[in-house]
Design a protein around this motif. Structure first.
Motif, mmCIF file in Angstrom:
data_model
loop_
_atom_site.group_PDB
_atom_site.id
_atom_site.type_symbol
_atom_site.label_atom_id
_atom_site.label_comp_id
_atom_site.label_asym_id
_atom_site.label_seq_id
_atom_site.Cartn_x
_atom_site.Cartn_y
_atom_site.Cartn_z
ATOM 1 N N PHE A 37 0.821 -1.214 0.000
ATOM 2 C CA PHE A 37 0.000 0.000 0.000
ATOM 3 C C PHE A 37 0.852 1.260 0.000
ATOM 4 O O PHE A 37 0.534 2.236 -0.690
ATOM 5 N N SER A 38 1.953 1.262 0.761
ATOM 6 C CA SER A 38 2.817 2.450 0.827
ATOM 7 C C SER A 38 3.372 2.805 -0.542
ATOM 8 O O SER A 38 3.396 3.980 -0.944
ATOM 9 N N LYS A 39 3.823 1.804 -1.289
ATOM 10 C CA LYS A 39 4.356 2.062 -2.631
ATOM 11 C C LYS A 39 3.253 2.504 -3.582
ATOM 12 O O LYS A 39 3.478 3.317 -4.485
ATOM 13 N N SER A 40 2.056 1.986 -3.375
ATOM 14 C CA SER A 40 0.921 2.410 -4.208
ATOM 15 C C SER A 40 0.637 3.888 -4.003
ATOM 16 O O SER A 40 0.381 4.628 -4.965
ATOM 17 N N ILE A 41 0.684 4.328 -2.749
ATOM 18 C CA ILE A 41 0.452 5.737 -2.441
ATOM 19 C C ILE A 41 1.558 6.605 -3.041
ATOM 20 O O ILE A 41 1.298 7.708 -3.539
ATOM 21 N N GLU A 42 2.796 6.101 -3.017
ATOM 22 C CA GLU A 42 3.905 6.847 -3.625
ATOM 23 C C GLU A 42 3.659 7.034 -5.116
ATOM 24 O O GLU A 42 3.921 8.109 -5.670
ATOM 25 N N ARG A 43 3.179 5.983 -5.774
ATOM 26 C CA ARG A 43 2.875 6.092 -7.212
ATOM 27 C C ARG A 43 1.770 7.127 -7.453
ATOM 28 O O ARG A 43 1.855 7.934 -8.368
ATOM 29 N N LEU A 44 0.757 7.079 -6.621
ATOM 30 C CA LEU A 44 -0.341 8.040 -6.753
ATOM 31 C C LEU A 44 0.157 9.456 -6.518
ATOM 32 O O LEU A 44 -0.177 10.384 -7.281
ATOM 33 N N ASP A 45 0.962 9.654 -5.484
ATOM 34 C CA ASP A 45 1.445 10.996 -5.145
ATOM 35 C C ASP A 45 2.298 11.604 -6.256
ATOM 36 O O ASP A 45 2.338 12.825 -6.419
ATOM 37 N N GLY A 51 2.127 15.809 -11.700
ATOM 38 C CA GLY A 51 1.433 15.697 -12.978
ATOM 39 C C GLY A 51 1.989 14.617 -13.874
ATOM 40 O O GLY A 51 1.586 14.474 -15.028
ATOM 41 N N GLU A 52 2.900 13.824 -13.357
ATOM 42 C CA GLU A 52 3.477 12.709 -14.100
ATOM 43 C C GLU A 52 4.021 11.706 -13.090
ATOM 44 O O GLU A 52 4.314 12.066 -11.944
ATOM 45 N N GLY A 53 4.134 10.450 -13.522
ATOM 46 C CA GLY A 53 4.578 9.455 -12.566
ATOM 47 C C GLY A 53 4.712 8.080 -13.182
ATOM 48 O O GLY A 53 4.821 7.930 -14.404
ATOM 49 N N ASN A 54 4.651 7.067 -12.327
ATOM 50 C CA ASN A 54 4.806 5.682 -12.735
ATOM 51 C C ASN A 54 3.599 5.247 -13.566
ATOM 52 O O ASN A 54 2.456 5.293 -13.090
ATOM 53 N N THR A 55 3.843 4.800 -14.785
ATOM 54 C CA THR A 55 2.732 4.437 -15.681
ATOM 55 C C THR A 55 2.059 3.133 -15.286
ATOM 56 O O THR A 55 0.957 2.837 -15.770
#
Length: 211
Positions: A37-45, A51-55
Motif C-alpha cells: 500500500f505504501s508504494k501504491s500511495i507513492e505512485r499516486l502521489d 502531474g506525471e509518474g509511474n505508468t
C-alpha cells in the motif's frame, strides 16, 4: 490515507476515480493488484504532486473495472501536458533570468580532459572555477582591441600562476571568454591569442554537480 488534492488534471481524475469506486484506498489498490500500500500511495502521489509518474498505476487502472473512458483519458492527458509545458517554460525562464542577473564576464580554462580523473574530489573542491580569472565587469563596453589586450595579459598571468595545469582535468589547453550573457564564447590560446585554427569550439569543464 490522509486527504489529498492535486492541481493537475490527471491527479484530479485519479482522485475522483478512487472516490467513485466506493472502496477505501487500500482496498482500491489491492484490487488493482498492488500488495504494498505504501508504494501504491507513492505512485499516486507522483501524479498528484508532479502531474506525471509511474505508468504502472495507469496501466493497471485501465485493465480494471475502474477503467477511465479512453477519450476522456486522452483529453485529460492532453490538458495535463499543456500545464506541464507551461510550468517547465516558467522554470526555464526563471532560471535564465537568474543566470542573466548573476552573469559576470569571466575567463574560463579549457582543460586537457573533458572528464575529471576524480569526479568526487573535483566536485568537492569546486571544479575548475578556481583556475579561471575575473575580468573587469565593464569589459564588454571596451573597444575590441582593448578587450583582447587585457585578455592576453590575464591569460599569460593565469597560465603562469597555475603552471599550466588544473587539478583532475590535466593541462590547461586554452581559455574561453564570454563578454555578455548572449554572446558566443571567444576561444583563446594559452598565450592569449585568438584561436584561429577553425576547429569546433572546445568545451570547458568548470563544475559537475554530485547527485
Amino acid at each position: 490515507m490522509r486527504a489529498r488534492h492535486s492541481n493537475y488534471p490527471i491527479g484530479k481524475l485519479l482522485l475522483n476515480v478512487i472516490e467513485q469506486s466506493g472502496l477505501d484506498p487500500k482496498a482500491f489498490f489491492a484490487e488493482l493488484g498492488f500488495t504494498n500500500f505504501s508504494k501504491s500511495i507513492e505512485r499516486l502521489d507522483g501524479w498528484l504532486r508532479h502531474g506525471e509518474g509511474n505508468t504502472l498505476l495507469l496501466e493497471r487502472l485501465q485493465s480494471s473495472r475502474f477503467a477511465i473512458d479512453d477519450n476522456l483519458l486522452k483529453q485529460v492527458m492532453a490538458e495535463n501536458d499543456v500545464l506541464l509545458q507551461r510550468e517547465r517554460a516558467a522554470v526555464a525562464k526563471r532560471e535564465e533570468d537568474e543566470a542573466r542577473q548573476a552573469f559576470q564576464p569571466y575567463l574560463e580554462v579549457i582543460p586537457e580532459f573533458s572528464r575529471p580523473t576524480q569526479i568526487t574530489l573535483f566536485c568537492l573542491s569546486g571544479g575548475n572555477r578556481r583556475f579561471g580569472s575575473r575580468v573587469p565587469d565593464d569589459i564588454s563596453a571596451w573597444p575590441r582591441d582593448d578587450q583582447l589586450a587585457c585578455l592576453k595579459r590575464l591569460v599569460r598571468e593565469n597560465f603562469a600562476k597555475h603552471q599550466g595545469r588544473t587539478y583532475f582535468t590535466g593541462r590547461i589547453v586554452g581559455y574561453l571568454y564570454r563578454p555578455t550573457f548572449d554572446s558566443e564564447p571567444i576561444q583563446l590560446t594559452v598565450t592569449g591569442d585568438l584561436e584561429a585554427r577553425g576547429e569546433p569550439l572546445s568545451h570547458a569543464v568548470s563544475y559537475l554537480r554530485l547527485r
